[in-house]
Design an enzyme around this catalytic site. Structure first.
Site, PDB file in Angstrom:
ATOM      1  N   LYS A 140      11.486  28.084 -20.997  1.00 38.62           N
ATOM      2  CA  LYS A 140      12.657  27.588 -21.703  1.00 38.62           C
ATOM      3  C   LYS A 140      12.570  26.071 -21.876  1.00 38.62           C
ATOM      4  O   LYS A 140      11.871  25.386 -21.121  1.00 38.62           O
ATOM      5  CB  LYS A 140      13.932  27.933 -20.911  1.00 38.62           C
ATOM      6  CG  LYS A 140      14.326  29.406 -20.937  1.00 38.62           C
ATOM      7  CD  LYS A 140      15.601  29.630 -20.145  1.00 38.62           C
ATOM      8  CE  LYS A 140      16.024  31.089 -20.122  1.00 38.62           C
ATOM      9  NZ  LYS A 140      16.479  31.611 -21.420  1.00 38.62           N
ATOM     10  N   ARG A 144      16.036  42.697 -19.707  1.00 42.60           N
ATOM     11  CA  ARG A 144      15.956  44.086 -20.144  1.00 42.60           C
ATOM     12  C   ARG A 144      14.822  44.831 -19.443  1.00 42.60           C
ATOM     13  O   ARG A 144      14.864  46.042 -19.284  1.00 42.60           O
ATOM     14  CB  ARG A 144      15.824  44.149 -21.674  1.00 42.60           C
ATOM     15  CG  ARG A 144      14.633  43.412 -22.222  1.00 42.60           C
ATOM     16  CD  ARG A 144      14.768  43.112 -23.706  1.00 42.60           C
ATOM     17  NE  ARG A 144      15.681  41.998 -23.969  1.00 42.60           N
ATOM     18  CZ  ARG A 144      15.983  41.553 -25.193  1.00 42.60           C
ATOM     19  NH1 ARG A 144      15.439  42.112 -26.258  1.00 42.60           N
ATOM     20  NH2 ARG A 144      16.831  40.554 -25.336  1.00 42.60           N
TER      21      ARG A 144
HETATM   22  N1  BES Z   1      19.112  34.787 -19.392  1.00 51.29           N
HETATM   23  C1  BES Z   1      18.845  34.682 -20.770  1.00 51.29           C
HETATM   24  C2  BES Z   1      20.113  34.808 -21.632  1.00 51.29           C
HETATM   25  C3  BES Z   1      21.140  33.704 -21.472  1.00 51.29           C
HETATM   26  C4  BES Z   1      21.160  32.635 -22.346  1.00 51.29           C
HETATM   27  C5  BES Z   1      22.120  33.788 -20.505  1.00 51.29           C
HETATM   28  C6  BES Z   1      22.128  31.652 -22.229  1.00 51.29           C
HETATM   29  C7  BES Z   1      23.076  32.786 -20.378  1.00 51.29           C
HETATM   30  C8  BES Z   1      23.091  31.733 -21.243  1.00 51.29           C
HETATM   31  C9  BES Z   1      17.881  35.782 -21.208  1.00 51.29           C
HETATM   32  O1  BES Z   1      16.970  36.204 -20.267  1.00 51.29           O
HETATM   33  C10 BES Z   1      17.086  35.233 -22.365  1.00 51.29           C
HETATM   34  O2  BES Z   1      16.377  34.296 -22.151  1.00 51.29           O
HETATM   35  N2  BES Z   1      17.261  35.851 -23.541  1.00 51.29           N
HETATM   36  C11 BES Z   1      16.581  35.429 -24.718  1.00 51.29           C
HETATM   37  C12 BES Z   1      16.100  36.678 -25.423  1.00 51.29           C
HETATM   38  C13 BES Z   1      15.088  36.426 -26.497  1.00 51.29           C
HETATM   39  C14 BES Z   1      13.808  35.877 -25.923  1.00 51.29           C
HETATM   40  C15 BES Z   1      14.836  37.718 -27.209  1.00 51.29           C
HETATM   41  C16 BES Z   1      17.559  34.630 -25.594  1.00 51.29           C
HETATM   42  O3  BES Z   1      18.763  34.915 -25.530  1.00 51.29           O
HETATM   43  O4  BES Z   1      17.119  33.728 -26.264  1.00 51.29           O
HETATM   44 ZN    ZN Z   2      15.190  35.017 -20.215  1.00 58.48          ZN
END
Ligand code: BES
Ligand code: ZN
Ligand code: ZN
Length: 489
Positions: free
Chosen positions: A269, A343
């Protein structure tokens, strides 16, 4: 501690009394309260409008050192949430003054056209939830929570609702426990630590506790979960809690996403994206706290809680984009993006729970996607379910508890966005858009014929700023919501 009490205000010695006031009508039964409100309204700046406040000291009519008059606005607009907010704000005021207890004068349910139990429960919830302070990591604990909250009501109500304070205290304790876990930094809640914290509380309750360690997870072939765990030195756990009262006819299972820190993995990230990722176990915290609450309140239904606990880190051992893994149920998954890790741990936990416990209903709760926050903002959870009844019951529980949920669709023609050329399915969509939906669709491929709902709590699980009855940080979202659902299934 919470108490519902009928007291004589002329005799009882009271430090601080909170008095809810409406701008257009008298909403109290007690004559002495109505009388002091009349006096308060003589002061120009206090009208009883929403969020008006006035503090008066040593009023002759009652034995209280200080009375806080709190505006509720128009009487016909008062609802459960305005009462929660009022009680939370009042308690916070007392905490800042440094008092050790508070009295709240409950208005008349009839005059507000509310159910007495709902009116009193709302005041209790706001007060107890607002009385929480997370200061474990501060050397100097500036503020102290109140030791006692007294709710003043009619003698008949006190008698008929004598079990209400205990019930509300237990439900709010559950919410507060979830908040504390989520607020705990990731260096103090590595999967084994978090698992032990859950077990330490669960073993004192009427719960069957099982913890699967990495070796057992490998033997049982939790391929998707282990792929997420691969990059971290902190090894994964799967915690299972079972509440099985004698004679229970139905089983409901809850699975909570428990990523103790989400770095994104090899798809690391950005700096701003990493912020708050200690809260990526909010689903697991809510489900674990829910099961402890269930064990105390003892509903007549079998309840399962499953918490896959994993840290998502990049390293030489981490899973790579393009890797293909075999999930618990045998389906292969191409990992298109290592940041779509939630997921992956959820499908293995869900498949295991379906096989082992055969629940009629399965609910998963997860901080799954940023896209859900884009869609609904930071205060409302997304609900996905192919079953209209279940979705509607959840939305209704959300309205009742003010843990708000909004149903989003599971369109069949979006499914092919999850196609993989090499494996049975990809963990990411081929489209940039609709990420909350495609996340839910991915999960739906693993539920077989179980009645299922997915709740995306990426928004409401955490807040940057405090509000009326919750401090900055974790909200404990989900515990009260899911308990209400459980009672309405
Ligand atoms: N934990 C994150 C989602 C999240 C984002 C929670 C902001 C709380 C605040 C999740 O694991 C994630 O990174 N999701 C990605 C999915 C994508 C790679 C398909 C996202 O939301 O960008
Ligand atoms: Zn994630
Ligand atoms: Zn995540």
């Amino acid at each position: 501690m919470l108490e519902l009490i009928a007291a004589d205000l002329k005799k009882e010695t009271i430090g601080t009394l909170l008095v809810p006031v409406c701008e257009n009508r008298d909403i109290h039964d007690l004559k002495s309260i109505s009388a002091i409100i009349k006096e308060a309204k003589k002061i120009q700046e206090f009208k009883g409008e929403a969020d008006d406040e006035l503090v008066l000291y040593h009023l002759p009519e009652i034995k209280a050192a200080r009375v806080v008059f709190m505006g509720l606005g128009k009487a016909d607009q008062v609802d459960a949430q305005s009462l929660r907010r009022l009680a939370g704000k009042g308690v916070k005021k007392c905490i800042h003054w440094g008092t050790s207890d508070v009295w709240i004068a409950a208005p008349s349910a009839a005059k507000l056209k509310m159910e007495p139990s709902s009116l009193l429960a709302s005041l209790m919830e706001g007060a107890v939830l607002g009385n929480h302070i997370f200061d474990k990591y501060k050397n100097k604990k500036k503020l102290k929570p109140l030791k006692k909250i007294h709710l003043l009501a009619q003698p008949a109500r006190v008698k008929e609702l004598n079990r209400l304070p205990g019930r509300i205290q237990t439900l709010c304790d559950g919410t507060i426990l979830a908040r504390d876990w989520v607020n705990t930094p990731s260096n103090d809640k590595k999967p084994d630590q978090f698992a032990r914290a859950i077990v330490a509380l669960a073993k004192n309750e009427d719960l069957k506790v099982t913890v699967l360690n990495e070796k057992e997870l490998a033997q049982k072939k939790f391929g998707a979960l282990l792929a997420v765990a691969a990059g971290s030195e902190n090894r994964p756990r799967l915690v299972l809690l079972e509440y099985a009262p004698r004679g229970a006819k139905k089983t409901i299972a809850f699975v909570g996403k428990g990523i103790t820190f989400d770095s994104g993995g090899i798809n690391l990230k950005s700096s701003s994206g990493l912020e708050g990722m200690k809260a990526d176990m909010s689903g697991a915290a809510a489900v674990a706290a829910l099961l402890l609450t269930v064990a105390k309140l003892k509903p007549a239904i079998r309840v399962i809680g499953a918490m896959p606990l994993v840290e998502n880190m990049p390293s030489g051992a981490a899973s790579r984009p393009g890797d293909i893994v075999k999930s618990y149920c045998g389906k292969t998954v191409e990992i298109g993006n290592t940041d779509a890790e939630g997921r992956l741990i959820l499908i293995d936990a869900m498949s295991y729970v379906i096989e082992k416990y055969q629940p009629e209903t399965l609910i998963d709760m997860a901080t799954l996607t940023g896209a859900c926050v884009v869609a609904l903002g930071e205060k409302i959870a997304g609900v996905f379910s192919p079953h209209d009844n279940l979705a509607q019951t959840l939305v209704r529980s959300g309205e009742k508890t003010f843990e708000r949920c909004w149903r989003l669709p599971l369109p069949e023609d979006y499914r092919d966005q999850l196609k993989s050329d090499m494996a049975d399915i990809s963990n990411v969509s081929s489209s940039r858009w609709g990420g909350a939906i495609t996340g839910a669709l991915f999960l739906s491929e693993f539920i077989q014929d179980t009645k299922w709902a997915h709740i995306d709590i990426a928004g409401p699980s955490y807040q940057k700023k405090e509000n009326a009855y919750c401090g900055a940080g974790a909200t404990g979202f989900g515990v009260r919501l899911l308990y209400d659902l459980l009672e309405n299934l």
